[in-house]
Write a protein that holds these residues in place. Structure first.
Motif, PDB file in Angstrom:
ATOM      1  N   UNK A  54       0.811  -1.214   0.000  1.00  0.00           N
ATOM      2  CA  UNK A  54       0.000   0.000   0.000  1.00  0.00           C
ATOM      3  C   UNK A  54       0.850   1.272   0.000  1.00  0.00           C
ATOM      4  N   UNK A  55       2.167   1.122   0.117  1.00  0.00           N
ATOM      5  CA  UNK A  55       3.084   2.264   0.138  1.00  0.00           C
ATOM      6  C   UNK A  55       3.519   2.581  -1.294  1.00  0.00           C
ATOM      7  N   UNK A  56       2.651   3.267  -2.022  1.00  0.00           N
ATOM      8  CA  UNK A  56       2.921   3.581  -3.427  1.00  0.00           C
ATOM      9  C   UNK A  56       4.175   4.418  -3.612  1.00  0.00           C
ATOM     10  N   UNK A  57       4.419   5.348  -2.713  1.00  0.00           N
ATOM     11  CA  UNK A  57       5.593   6.210  -2.852  1.00  0.00           C
ATOM     12  C   UNK A  57       6.869   5.367  -2.857  1.00  0.00           C
ATOM     13  N   UNK A  58       7.019   4.485  -1.872  1.00  0.00           N
ATOM     14  CA  UNK A  58       8.225   3.656  -1.799  1.00  0.00           C
ATOM     15  C   UNK A  58       8.336   2.720  -2.995  1.00  0.00           C
ATOM     16  N   UNK A  59       7.219   2.119  -3.397  1.00  0.00           N
ATOM     17  CA  UNK A  59       7.254   1.248  -4.572  1.00  0.00           C
ATOM     18  C   UNK A  59       7.712   2.020  -5.806  1.00  0.00           C
ATOM     19  N   UNK A  60       7.218   3.245  -5.960  1.00  0.00           N
ATOM     20  CA  UNK A  60       7.581   4.056  -7.124  1.00  0.00           C
ATOM     21  C   UNK A  60       9.055   4.421  -7.120  1.00  0.00           C
TER      22      UNK A  60
END
Length: 105
Positions: free
Chosen positions: A80-86
């Motif tokens: 759910x941590x889109x920022x880190x995945x990106x």
């Protein structure tokens, strides 16, 4: 956590997260070169864009489905941590944009 956003190899700006707030600011040199905006939702301007969570344009660059699950599992990132995945996978994005992690703080 901060990341450098590039468009066609040119530094377009900096994307950073501080708590729940995400900020994107175009690079001054990029603005002076009159390069294209990253998207219609992020028109060129000197003032930073701030939002709670990842802005829609950047959210659309995050992997989905099985690839997102693999990235989250292998990199020990909350799915759910889109920022880190990106920012951890930003060198492998479709199109002209790449995102490079600057630090891990």
């Amino acid at each position: 956590m901060k990341a450098r956003v590039k468009m066609n190899g040119l530094v377009a700006g900096i994307l950073e997260r501080n708590g729940g707030t995400v900020r994107f600011q175009y690079d001054k040199a990029y603005l002076q070169l009159r390069q294209p905006a990253l998207s219609l939702s992020l028109p060129l301007r000197e003032q930073p864009y701030e939002s709670k969570g990842l802005p829609a344009y950047f959210s659309g660059l995050v992997s989905e489905g099985w690839l997102k699950r693999v990235q989250a599992t292998e990199q020990h990132i909350d799915p759910n941590d889109e920022f880190s995945l990106l920012v951890h996978n930003g060198n492998d994005l479709p199109g002209a944009v790449t995102i490079e992690l600057l630090d891990l703080s």
